[in-house]
Design a protein around this motif. Sequence first.
Motif, PDB file in Angstrom:
ATOM      1  N   LYS A 188       0.835  -1.205   0.000  1.00 29.28           N
ATOM      2  CA  LYS A 188       0.000   0.000   0.000  1.00 29.28           C
ATOM      3  C   LYS A 188       0.867   1.251   0.000  1.00 29.28           C
ATOM      4  O   LYS A 188       0.575   2.217  -0.702  1.00 29.28           O
ATOM      5  CB  LYS A 188      -0.938   0.000   1.196  1.00 29.28           C
ATOM      6  N   GLU A 189       1.931   1.227   0.787  1.00 31.22           N
ATOM      7  CA  GLU A 189       2.837   2.379   0.820  1.00 31.22           C
ATOM      8  C   GLU A 189       3.524   2.556  -0.522  1.00 31.22           C
ATOM      9  O   GLU A 189       3.684   3.682  -0.998  1.00 31.22           O
ATOM     10  CB  GLU A 189       3.867   2.203   1.938  1.00 31.22           C
TER      11      GLU A 189
ATOM     12  N   LEU B 113       2.349   1.675  -3.414  1.00 27.10           N
ATOM     13  CA  LEU B 113       1.333   2.188  -4.326  1.00 27.10           C
ATOM     14  C   LEU B 113       1.133   3.687  -4.124  1.00 27.10           C
ATOM     15  O   LEU B 113       1.051   4.446  -5.097  1.00 27.10           O
ATOM     16  CB  LEU B 113       0.011   1.445  -4.121  1.00 27.10           C
ATOM     17  N   LYS B 114       1.088   4.126  -2.874  1.00 28.77           N
ATOM     18  CA  LYS B 114       0.946   5.559  -2.591  1.00 28.77           C
ATOM     19  C   LYS B 114       2.137   6.340  -3.126  1.00 28.77           C
ATOM     20  O   LYS B 114       1.977   7.428  -3.694  1.00 28.77           O
ATOM     21  CB  LYS B 114       0.797   5.789  -1.087  1.00 28.77           C
ATOM     22  N   GLU B 115       3.354   5.802  -2.944  1.00 28.50           N
ATOM     23  CA  GLU B 115       4.547   6.475  -3.455  1.00 28.50           C
ATOM     24  C   GLU B 115       4.504   6.571  -4.977  1.00 28.50           C
ATOM     25  O   GLU B 115       4.862   7.607  -5.544  1.00 28.50           O
ATOM     26  CB  GLU B 115       5.801   5.717  -3.018  1.00 28.50           C
TER      27      GLU B 115
ATOM     28  N   GLN C 149       1.817   6.564  -6.901  1.00 25.29           N
ATOM     29  CA  GLN C 149       0.789   7.529  -7.280  1.00 25.29           C
ATOM     30  C   GLN C 149       1.285   8.959  -7.073  1.00 25.29           C
ATOM     31  O   GLN C 149       1.011   9.841  -7.884  1.00 25.29           O
ATOM     32  CB  GLN C 149      -0.490   7.287  -6.479  1.00 25.29           C
ATOM     33  N   LYS C 150       2.026   9.177  -6.003  1.00 23.74           N
ATOM     34  CA  LYS C 150       2.593  10.493  -5.742  1.00 23.74           C
ATOM     35  C   LYS C 150       3.590  10.860  -6.837  1.00 23.74           C
ATOM     36  O   LYS C 150       3.593  11.991  -7.332  1.00 23.74           O
ATOM     37  CB  LYS C 150       3.286  10.475  -4.369  1.00 23.74           C
TER      38      LYS C 150
END
Length: 116
Positions: free
Chosen positions: A71-72, A74-76, A78-79
């Motif tokens: 999840k982290e 994926l967030k990175e 997307q950022k």
Amino acid sequence: MTRKITVKSCRVFSEDFKKSCVRDYETGQFSVQEMSQLYHIQPVLIYRWIYKFSTYNKRRIKVVEMADSSKEKLKELQKRISELERIVGQKQLNIDFLEKMIELAKSQYGIDIKKT
């Protein structure tokens, strides 16, 4: 003295349902915990299905979920995508501005900056 007997209902899941749960897990659509909450099934049961039906896992190999790290990641990602989209947008504005300046220089001063 009367005894109260309760009958516990036993749910039976089809093999297709089990395989679809495993497929959802393998594609990353749901984690074991999410499926457990969604279908009201014990996680142990879902892990048994993974061991039995998974194409990636073999018996005697422990399945470990890295939900937090994925999840982290994926967030990175997307950022990073949003940052790159912002940079591309800025570059496009610069290109449009320079093209307009070239057009104005040609129309007002008769200077051909492009030298085509």
